[in-house]
Design a protein around this motif. Structure first.
Motif, mmCIF file in Angstrom:
data_model
loop_
_atom_site.group_PDB
_atom_site.id
_atom_site.type_symbol
_atom_site.label_atom_id
_atom_site.label_comp_id
_atom_site.label_asym_id
_atom_site.label_seq_id
_atom_site.Cartn_x
_atom_site.Cartn_y
_atom_site.Cartn_z
ATOM 1 N N ALA A 54 20.179 -4.148 8.068
ATOM 2 C CA ALA A 54 19.750 -4.244 6.670
ATOM 3 C C ALA A 54 20.885 -3.837 5.739
ATOM 4 O O ALA A 54 21.167 -4.514 4.743
ATOM 5 C CB ALA A 54 18.525 -3.374 6.433
ATOM 6 N N VAL A 57 23.631 -6.394 5.160
ATOM 7 C CA VAL A 57 23.412 -7.522 4.243
ATOM 8 C C VAL A 57 23.140 -7.083 2.806
ATOM 9 O O VAL A 57 23.278 -7.871 1.886
ATOM 10 C CB VAL A 57 22.279 -8.480 4.697
ATOM 11 C CG1 VAL A 57 22.570 -9.069 6.062
ATOM 12 C CG2 VAL A 57 20.937 -7.788 4.678
ATOM 13 N N SER A 58 22.749 -5.812 2.628
ATOM 14 C CA SER A 58 22.450 -5.356 1.272
ATOM 15 C C SER A 58 22.579 -3.834 1.182
ATOM 16 O O SER A 58 21.987 -3.125 1.989
ATOM 17 C CB SER A 58 21.029 -5.779 0.886
ATOM 18 O OG SER A 58 20.688 -5.213 -0.358
ATOM 19 N N PRO A 59 23.317 -3.328 0.198
ATOM 20 C CA PRO A 59 23.467 -1.875 0.092
ATOM 21 C C PRO A 59 22.155 -1.192 -0.266
ATOM 22 O O PRO A 59 21.948 -0.040 0.086
ATOM 23 C CB PRO A 59 24.498 -1.699 -1.022
ATOM 24 C CG PRO A 59 24.514 -2.971 -1.772
ATOM 25 C CD PRO A 59 24.094 -4.052 -0.824
ATOM 26 N N PRO A 61 18.497 -2.380 0.197
ATOM 27 C CA PRO A 61 17.523 -3.413 0.573
ATOM 28 C C PRO A 61 16.164 -3.184 -0.088
ATOM 29 O O PRO A 61 15.734 -2.048 -0.271
ATOM 30 C CB PRO A 61 17.418 -3.285 2.089
ATOM 31 C CG PRO A 61 18.147 -2.059 2.477
ATOM 32 C CD PRO A 61 18.953 -1.575 1.330
ATOM 33 N N ASP A 62 15.536 -4.271 -0.435
ATOM 34 C CA ASP A 62 14.206 -4.244 -1.044
ATOM 35 C C ASP A 62 13.190 -3.594 -0.089
ATOM 36 O O ASP A 62 13.184 -3.863 1.104
ATOM 37 C CB ASP A 62 13.800 -5.693 -1.346
ATOM 38 C CG ASP A 62 12.414 -5.788 -1.938
ATOM 39 O OD1 ASP A 62 12.246 -5.372 -3.089
ATOM 40 O OD2 ASP A 62 11.497 -6.261 -1.242
ATOM 41 N N ARG A 64 9.892 -3.912 0.310
ATOM 42 C CA ARG A 64 8.980 -4.815 0.992
ATOM 43 C C ARG A 64 9.667 -5.477 2.185
ATOM 44 O O ARG A 64 9.113 -5.571 3.272
ATOM 45 C CB ARG A 64 8.502 -5.897 0.005
ATOM 46 C CG ARG A 64 7.586 -6.936 0.626
ATOM 47 C CD ARG A 64 7.318 -8.080 -0.346
ATOM 48 N NE ARG A 64 6.323 -9.001 0.168
ATOM 49 C CZ ARG A 64 6.597 -10.005 1.004
ATOM 50 N NH1 ARG A 64 7.822 -10.200 1.443
ATOM 51 N NH2 ARG A 64 5.636 -10.814 1.421
ATOM 52 N N GLU A 65 10.905 -5.922 1.969
ATOM 53 C CA GLU A 65 11.617 -6.629 3.036
ATOM 54 C C GLU A 65 12.050 -5.675 4.145
ATOM 55 O O GLU A 65 12.081 -6.042 5.318
ATOM 56 C CB GLU A 65 12.816 -7.384 2.461
ATOM 57 C CG GLU A 65 12.432 -8.438 1.423
ATOM 58 C CD GLU A 65 11.409 -9.430 1.950
ATOM 59 O OE1 GLU A 65 11.450 -9.769 3.143
ATOM 60 O OE2 GLU A 65 10.540 -9.859 1.149
ATOM 61 N N LEU A 66 12.388 -4.438 3.761
ATOM 62 C CA LEU A 66 12.770 -3.454 4.764
ATOM 63 C C LEU A 66 11.584 -3.178 5.695
ATOM 64 O O LEU A 66 11.734 -3.078 6.912
ATOM 65 C CB LEU A 66 13.222 -2.168 4.068
ATOM 66 C CG LEU A 66 14.077 -1.213 4.901
ATOM 67 C CD1 LEU A 66 15.297 -1.908 5.473
ATOM 68 C CD2 LEU A 66 14.525 -0.026 4.051
ATOM 69 N N MET A 68 9.132 -5.279 6.307
ATOM 70 C CA MET A 68 8.971 -6.491 7.114
ATOM 71 C C MET A 68 9.935 -6.439 8.304
ATOM 72 O O MET A 68 9.579 -6.732 9.442
ATOM 73 C CB MET A 68 9.263 -7.711 6.235
ATOM 74 C CG MET A 68 9.037 -9.036 6.902
ATOM 75 S SD MET A 68 7.283 -9.369 7.210
ATOM 76 C CE MET A 68 6.847 -10.326 5.750
ATOM 77 N N LEU A 69 11.161 -6.032 8.016
ATOM 78 C CA LEU A 69 12.197 -5.969 9.054
ATOM 79 C C LEU A 69 11.848 -4.932 10.125
ATOM 80 O O LEU A 69 11.823 -5.235 11.326
ATOM 81 C CB LEU A 69 13.535 -5.609 8.414
ATOM 82 C CG LEU A 69 14.726 -5.478 9.366
ATOM 83 C CD1 LEU A 69 15.155 -6.846 9.869
ATOM 84 C CD2 LEU A 69 15.896 -4.772 8.687
ATOM 85 N N ASP A 145 0.694 -7.145 1.818
ATOM 86 C CA ASP A 145 2.054 -7.093 2.335
ATOM 87 C C ASP A 145 2.129 -6.083 3.475
ATOM 88 O O ASP A 145 1.346 -5.139 3.538
ATOM 89 C CB ASP A 145 3.032 -6.684 1.224
ATOM 90 C CG ASP A 145 3.334 -7.836 0.287
ATOM 91 O OD1 ASP A 145 3.367 -8.993 0.769
ATOM 92 O OD2 ASP A 145 3.533 -7.597 -0.916
ATOM 93 N N ILE A 146 3.110 -6.293 4.362
ATOM 94 C CA ILE A 146 3.303 -5.384 5.486
ATOM 95 C C ILE A 146 3.936 -4.092 4.967
ATOM 96 O O ILE A 146 4.900 -4.138 4.206
ATOM 97 C CB ILE A 146 4.221 -6.032 6.539
ATOM 98 C CG1 ILE A 146 3.646 -7.377 6.999
ATOM 99 C CG2 ILE A 146 4.431 -5.101 7.722
ATOM 100 C CD1 ILE A 146 2.251 -7.321 7.520
#
Lengths: 433, 433
Positions: A54, A57-59, A61-62, A64-66, A68-69, A145-146
């Motif tokens: 994570a 790709v991004s310093p 990270p969002d 919600r997406e974190l 999900m990951l 959302d997860i």
């Protein structure tokens, strides 16, 4: 027999071999006649590896997406565990947090469980299958959302599921034999605690003991769900965490005349190296100045632990305020306080991350006077200076120089006769997430 | 402008650097004014690594659990891609197959899409976000279990979503510049095909061309969804796969007098090394004997490709039946046929996996006589013996010795003037899953 919920942490499912070993233990429990629901963490270092990706790709990270990951981690371990169980001839089905009905709020990365609706789990178990549930994750009530539950999340999932399923017990498997009277890496003669109350466990957890996470114990206490902390590497009985009432019953079981086991006055000695101390020097001793400082820190979402305000010097009308807080919040707190300098008019800020906290925990404190004095004397005799003190009904904590934590823990452990005759613990570590 | 669906395969998102590169391309498309929905495969070798883990814990992993496991792969890549896009200042949200409304049947490992209800995708796109959807996965209508779509699944997800969203185009990004007149590893002078019909693409895909999977093209044809196959490593126009009608329109665009481009009689030469040939020698030439053989193979779920029955020798009343089938099914087919020996009374079975298939594909065949003759002559002139022949309206296939595939492909490619003046293709590979 009823339902047993078992939780296995990342170190118990770190590779294919350990997954197969855990599968055998689960099948044995099932064969013994129990319905089994298993909560599992991500394999070994998976979560850290995903976090590294994570940040590649991004310093920043969002959230919600974190979530999900990271939830991919448990997805992998739970599916593999279900396969391994299936390979032993026992039906097993894995379920995500969402499928298991773990409903949370929308705070990504540290969501709170709002409700558990384990309809699919009940169905699977009713059909004779072992249900494997992803720990640490849920689905948000509002946005579907997860989410992830944050540190200690898998333990919380296990206790929450156990409560919702009205299980007989929630077994938390880890890499030690239970909860010990002190960290065996510091005190090799530390003893396993056979039974301990929720309240004492909460004090231990809140003050640095790493076996069970605070939220998980709180959840268990609220639902009166017995937790059995035990090793996934042996079949020994571990530590039972139960209500104070149940604890008395257990201690008095047997022939009904004398208690089987004396309730210890002191359950254990916890320590914590994760805090720092901030001192605000020269605060004008007026009504509202201290409140202004603590309000501002609260607005910045900083949780303070111990707070000490010196008696002000009559000559100057100035006082010093010291408090401890998680080191991770140190930078934010200092920046926040720096902005208050002109408004409050203090002289200076001091930051010290070379401190540590020792806590003596025991329900017996309530009825045994003189515990504090004995504790302070043991620490003083070990040549350790006490910087701050705070107490609750069943706990006494002191802040000392970080370098002297080991000495202070050993001294307190010895003073309260907690040492075992032999070295019991072999391994020690956190229970993962 | 309308919605563009973009699909990126595993080789396009194999590491953090390539994920960031893909993120830039997506943001550029969004900035050009399109609404963008992205379908993504698992990173590089993730799927194979997860499969290895599965086989480490169980020799025959349960289908439901295998799907649960494998879908972790896209979960990782889609979350990372959403973070990378977010890091470029563009809002992005990732969705699992289930969240994206990809409803399938319950055939784990090769589920079919029944319906797509992309309500959450429409909402996210409507709010200005890029929606990232996990390819290859869905949720079963009956049991709400996680399913995977099997080979070519991510392409199919992309086309199905594009159709449900009424997108303008479905862009399939791969590691080559489009669909070529032949495999450039065999024919370095193969040309990129600028526009090709669904029907021809289906014949190419069914006969060994690996760029697009059969199911994906079928889905596009049924929904008349234009596909643009192009490279994720360049911004060149690739190959448009469209209906025959749209193809004529494209070819005739321009000043309206002469066609901009001549429609090629032959689109390309496909080849396939994945088949084997079985010959049943000495079958009594009675009504029903051949039917009995093919019925039994069909019952065993074996898909036959080409079938040839020799004229029977009048003296013996016996005939030989040959057919081709996927090599992966060879063992099952031979075992199945062996069990029929007494019942059918054939003399022997021959198995040959040293065969290959060359297919000439082109809609122009319909109206141009003499194509077959020219094709056979080219192959004969290359010194290659033809073992079997089969044809459709727009395709001629021949089975030859596997060692001679390259010679036969080159000869056919040259005979139909498909060679380019220069070498166009740089890379070549499958499009992953």
């Amino acid at each position: 027999m009823g339902i047993v919920v078992q939780k296995y942490g990342g170190s118990s499912v770190s590779d294919a071999a350990s997954i197969k070993r855990v599968a055998q233990r689960i099948v044995a429990t099932k064969k013994a006649g129990h319905d089994v629901v298993v909560v599992v963490s991500a394999m070994g270092d998976t979560t850290d590896e995903l976090l590294d990706l994570a940040h590649d790709v991004s310093p920043l990270p969002d959230g919600r997406e974190l979530d999900m990951l990271l939830t991919a981690g448990e997805r992998i371990s739970m599916a593999l565990l279900a396969m391994a169980i299936g390979n032993l001839g026992q039906q097993a089905q894995s379920f995500t947090g969402s499928q298991a009905g773990v409903i949370t709020d929308s705070e990504h990365g540290k969501a709170k469980i709002i409700d558990v609706s384990p309809g699919r789990i009940t169905k699977a178990v009713g059909e004779g299958a072992v249900a494997i549930v992803a720990g640490f994750q849920g689905v948000s009530q509002d946005s579907k959302d997860i989410t992830t539950l944050g540190r200690g999340g898998s333990d919380t999932t296990a206790v929450a599921l156990a409560a919702a399923l009205e299980a007989d017990v929630c077994e938390i498997y880890t890499d030690v034999d239970g909860i010990f009277t002190a960290d065996p890496r510091i005190v090799p003669t530390a003893r396993r605690i056979p039974v301990i109350s929720y309240e004492e466990t909460l004090e231990m957890a809140a003050n640095g003991a790493k076996i069970l996470h605070l939220r998980c114990v709180e959840y268990a206490r609220r639902n009166n769900m017995p937790i059995h902390v035990r090793s996934s590497f042996s079949s020994k009985v571990g530590t039972w965490v139960v209500s104070a009432e149940r604890m008395s019953e257990i201690l008095n079981e047997g022939d009904g005349e004398a208690p089987v086991m004396e309730q210890a006055i002191i359950s254990g000695v916890a320590h914590d190296r994760s805090e720092a101390k901030i001192t605000v020097v020269g605060v004008p001793d007026k009504v509202g100045e201290a409140a202004r400082i603590f309000e501002t820190l609260a607005d910045a979402q900083i949780n303070l632990d111990m707070i000490v305000q010196n008696v002000s010097a009559a000559a100057t009308g100035l006082t010093d305020i010291s408090f401890t807080l998680p080191r991770a919040d140190g930078q934010t707190a200092m920046t926040t306080l720096a902005r208050l300098k002109d408004e409050v008019g203090y002289a200076q800020l001091q930051y010290d991350d070379g401190v540590g906290k020792i806590s003596l925990v025991g329900a017996g404190m309530r009825t045994n006077p003189g515990i504090s004095a004995k504790f302070f004397k043991a620490i003083a005799d070990a040549g350790v200076n006490i910087e701050m003190i705070s107490t609750s009904e069943i706990r006494i904590s002191v802040v000392v120089n970080e370098q002297q934590i080991d000495d202070a823990v050993s001294a307190a452990h010895r003073a309260f006769d907690l040492d075992s005759d032999e070295v019991e613990a072999v391994v020690y570590g956190g229970s993962g997430r």
